[in-house]
Design a protein around this motif. Structure first.
Motif, short mmCIF file in Angstrom:
data_model
loop_
_atom_site.label_atom_id
_atom_site.label_comp_id
_atom_site.label_asym_id
_atom_site.label_seq_id
_atom_site.Cartn_x
_atom_site.Cartn_y
_atom_site.Cartn_z
N VAL B 56 19.11 21.11 11.52
CA VAL B 56 18.01 20.21 11.88
C VAL B 56 18.54 18.81 12.20
O VAL B 56 18.20 18.19 13.21
N LEU B 57 19.42 18.33 11.32
CA LEU B 57 20.00 16.99 11.53
C LEU B 57 20.76 16.95 12.86
O LEU B 57 20.65 16.00 13.63
N GLU B 58 21.54 17.99 13.08
CA GLU B 58 22.34 18.03 14.30
C GLU B 58 21.45 18.02 15.54
O GLU B 58 21.71 17.31 16.51
N LEU B 59 20.36 18.82 15.49
CA LEU B 59 19.45 18.87 16.63
C LEU B 59 18.79 17.53 16.89
O LEU B 59 18.60 17.11 18.03
N LYS B 60 18.45 16.84 15.80
CA LYS B 60 17.83 15.51 15.97
C LYS B 60 18.80 14.56 16.66
O LYS B 60 18.43 13.78 17.52
N GLU B 61 20.05 14.69 16.24
CA GLU B 61 21.07 13.81 16.81
C GLU B 61 21.30 14.16 18.29
O GLU B 61 21.43 13.27 19.13
N ILE B 62 21.33 15.45 18.58
CA ILE B 62 21.51 15.88 19.97
C ILE B 62 20.36 15.36 20.83
O ILE B 62 20.54 14.88 21.94
N ARG B 63 19.15 15.45 20.25
CA ARG B 63 17.98 14.99 21.01
C ARG B 63 18.13 13.51 21.38
O ARG B 63 17.84 13.09 22.49
#
Lengths: 92, 590
Positions: B56-63
């Motif tokens: 989840v954290l990684e996806l937020k950062e990618i976004r």
């Protein structure tokens, strides 16, 4: 437990955005909320579950709710499922 | 002598990349199903919790990073994935099954994902397929965190690396871009997939659907990626390499910045004729500010991309916000908003639930807009409301009959009356132009020129319809020749009609950005060209080094030629002559 049936009317069916709306609606209630389609019963509070239905336009679903607010939950779920999810109607 | 091979794929993101292959293996092997002891249940549950949390954290950062590189609207692509990753009920069921099956987290998680996606897998609906892609991307992330290979690598690639893989997710495309890759090629995927959308927003040349490409190409192989044509050239010979070098355009931001080094923009020929140059744009991005700062306007804004990004039609408010911010950013430079060109190769499930047997000849472009007046009016209201700075024009796509143009004009007038009644501001003198991209429109260009404020030739569709050729079909693609006499005659007829009626006529298809075509188009009388931003610098340099007299002579001679062989030869000879004269323009990027 309360049970009610509903047919998906919007053109695009339960794709990502409507699925999200259904999950949000289900999560407003204390009760357990399930949706069944052709014998496949899923937890409506889970986006993965809703996506599992792959419910396109015309799909017939049965909603089941159980808990302290099962009556309101059933009504709310039926409402959202037939709402069309704010999809604009191109033929209008 | 190495033999050059051509691999045909599907065009996903335009531009040309030259470089060396880096074959990336994306492992989609099944996760291990390791049995566990009852006392290990707790530990496995914690592992899956942590893996999901990291995903989840990684996806937020990618976004966030996607927003930075490619503009805000692109971030929506990752919203669905975040929701899937954060599904608490699903996580609960995974933990329940870990205890029940006495199996490790990897095995249970991947088996439940497989169960959950079985019905999606059977669906032919592209919205449902997109959900499947999103779920797979998330599960891959969660599994990689579980196995401890979670952090996506961030070390830069060597210069001119082209990524080749079986399948590339949007997040991976972003990662490759950030690490300096100049192009991507994948065996799977379609032009509508989110990965393609990201690549286009990043101006990263991309070819998808290139069958088993990961097995045909080896690390270090020299490659040319032609994203616009969907072609990959493996081990190209020196001549091909050189000819593509002048078209290279992965690093458009750099080339836009180099526009500042020009003496004049818009460019003027050596004998004093100004040629208007503008950019073709699909999505907002960092290039907008760079272009606006250098007085470049937009000759073709492909508005349908706002639609392709969301899963249903954006309402008036959303569209207004989008168009208005574009208009504001470019003002006082002009922005030509082309109304939705949906249909054919672009998603239209919403408009057209049943597939057409011949979509290129079906419900697309202006036909879709006129067939769904409510949607068309919503778009027109939004564009008109964004026109208060008087720098917005409207262009109507895929016209084949003047009646369509006139009907659209009447709808625009009605929308103006509505807006006036609601006391909403707009440019009452907004120009409405016709896109000429069917042979019928070109042959009746006179009629269009009499009614429109400007004409613009869309060369890609015009060529497809003129030659009756689908360039994605490798067995007939050879007929897709932009210098074909038939195509040139239709373009000339369009330009002549516009000149006769004293209205501007531009060329905005791929041909306008082709360096060898530019002198010809100018000589034929085009008043402006609109092209991918990466080509502007070279186009401006060519025009400044050229005289209108020689361009006209080239056009006159080429239009007289009988065969495509002759026309191509004339253009090539001229191009080589120009190249030796303007060495700086062609060798600045090797």
């Amino acid at each position: 437990m309360k049970t009610g049936s509903v047919t998906i009317t919007n053109r695009l069916g339960l794709h990502a955005r409507p699925s999200a709306m259904v999950v949000q609606q289900a999560n407003k209630f204390e009760s357990e909320v399930w949706i069944e389609r052709d014998g496949l019963k899923i937890n409506a509070k889970s986006i993965m579950g809703i996506m599992m239905l792959a419910a396109e336009q015309g799909a017939e679903l049965v909603v089941m709710t159980e808990g302290t607010d099962e009556e309101q939950a059933l009504k709310a779920m039926q409402e959202i499922l037939v709402s069309g999810f704010g999809e604009s109607n191109p033929s209008s | 002598m190495v033999k050059s091979t051509q691999i045909q794929g599907v065009p996903a993101s335009g531009g040309v990349a030259l470089g060396e292959a880096r074959v990336v293996f994306t492992l989609d092997s099944m996760a291990p199903e390791r049995p566990i002891l009852p006392e290990e249940i707790e530990r496995e549950c914690q592992r899956i919790d942590r893996a999901v949390e990291k995903a989840v954290l990684e996806l937020k950062e990618i976004r966030e990073r996607a927003g930075k590189h490619a503009g805000g609207p692109v971030t929506k692509i990752f919203d669905a994935q975040l929701m899937i990753a954060g599904d608490a009920e699903f996580l609960k069921s995974v933990k329940k099954e870990i205890a029940k099956r006495l199996q490790c987290a990897e095995g249970v998680y991947s088996s439940l994902v497989a169960d959950n996606t079985s019905s999606l897998r059977k669906s032919k609906d592209s919205y449902m397929r997109q959900m499947l892609t999103d779920i797979e991307a998330v599960s891959k992330k969660v599994l990689s965190h579980l196995t401890g290979n979670g952090d996506s690598p961030n070390h830069p690639f060597p210069p001119n690396t082209i990524i080749v893989a079986k399948k590339i997710s949007p997040a991976e495309a972003l990662n490759f871009y950030e690490r300096g890759a100049v192009g991507v090629v994948s065996a799977e995927g379609s032009a509508h997939a989110h990965m393609a959308l990201i690549a286009r927003a990043l101006y990263l040349p991309a070819v998808v659907g290139a069958d088993r490409v990961q097995n045909k190409i080896r690390n270090g192989d020299r490659l040319i990626v032609d994203g616009g044509l969907g072609k990959v050239f493996l081990k190209p010979d020196a001549a091909l390499w050189e000819s593509y070098q002048s078209k290279q355009g992965g690093d458009s931001l750099e080339s836009i910045k180099s526009l500042s080094g020009l003496d004049k923009f818009p460019p003027v020929t050596t004998d004093g004729h100004t040629v208007e140059l503008a950019a073709n744009i699909e999505l907002p991005g960092p290039r907008d500010a760079e272009l606006a700062q250098r007085n470049v306007g937009v000759g073709l804004y492909r508005t349908e991309f706002i639609y392709l990004q969301s899963s249903s039609f954006p309402d008036e408010a959303a569209q207004f916000e989008y168009y208005d911010s574009i208009a504001e950013q470019y003002a006082p430079q002009k922005v030509v908003m082309r109304t939705f060109d949906l249909g054919s190769d672009k998603y239209v499930e919403e408009l057209q639930p049943s597939p057409e047997s011949n979509p290129a000849l079906g419900f697309r472009g202006i036909r879709t807009s006129l067939g769904t007046p409510a949607l068309f009016k919503t778009q027109l209201r939004a564009i008109l409301r964004a026109s208060t700075r008087k720098n917005v024009k409207i262009m109507l796509p895929l016209l084949s009959d003047i009646g369509e143009f006139n009907r659209a004009r009447r709808i625009i007038k009605r929308v103006m009356v509505e807006l006036r009644r609601e006391r909403l501001e707009f440019d009452t003198d907004i120009e409405v132009g016709a896109m000429i991209e069917t042979p019928s429109a070109a042959l009746t260009a006179d009629c269009f020129a009499r009614n429109a404020a400007f004409l613009s030739v869309g060369t890609n569709d015009l060529l497809q319809y003129t030659m009756a050729v689908d360039r994605d079909n490798i067995r007939v693609a050879d007929l897709y020749k932009m210098f074909h006499p038939a195509q040139l005659k239709l373009i000339q007829a369009t330009i002549d009609a516009a000149n006769q009626h004293n209205i501007p006529v531009t060329v905005c298809g791929e041909m306008a950005g082709d360096m060898s075509a530019i002198p010809l188009l100018i000589g034929m009388g085009a008043t402006g060209l609109s092209m991918g931003p990466a080509n502007l610098y070279r186009a401006a340099s060519i025009i400044s080094g050229l005289s209108m007299a020689e361009a006209k002579a080239l056009a006159a001679e080429t239009l007289k030629a009988q065969t495509v062989k002759e026309t191509e030869n004339l253009v090539e000879v001229f191009h080589n002559k120009l190249k030796s004269r303007l060495t700086g323009v062609f060798s600045e990027r090797t």
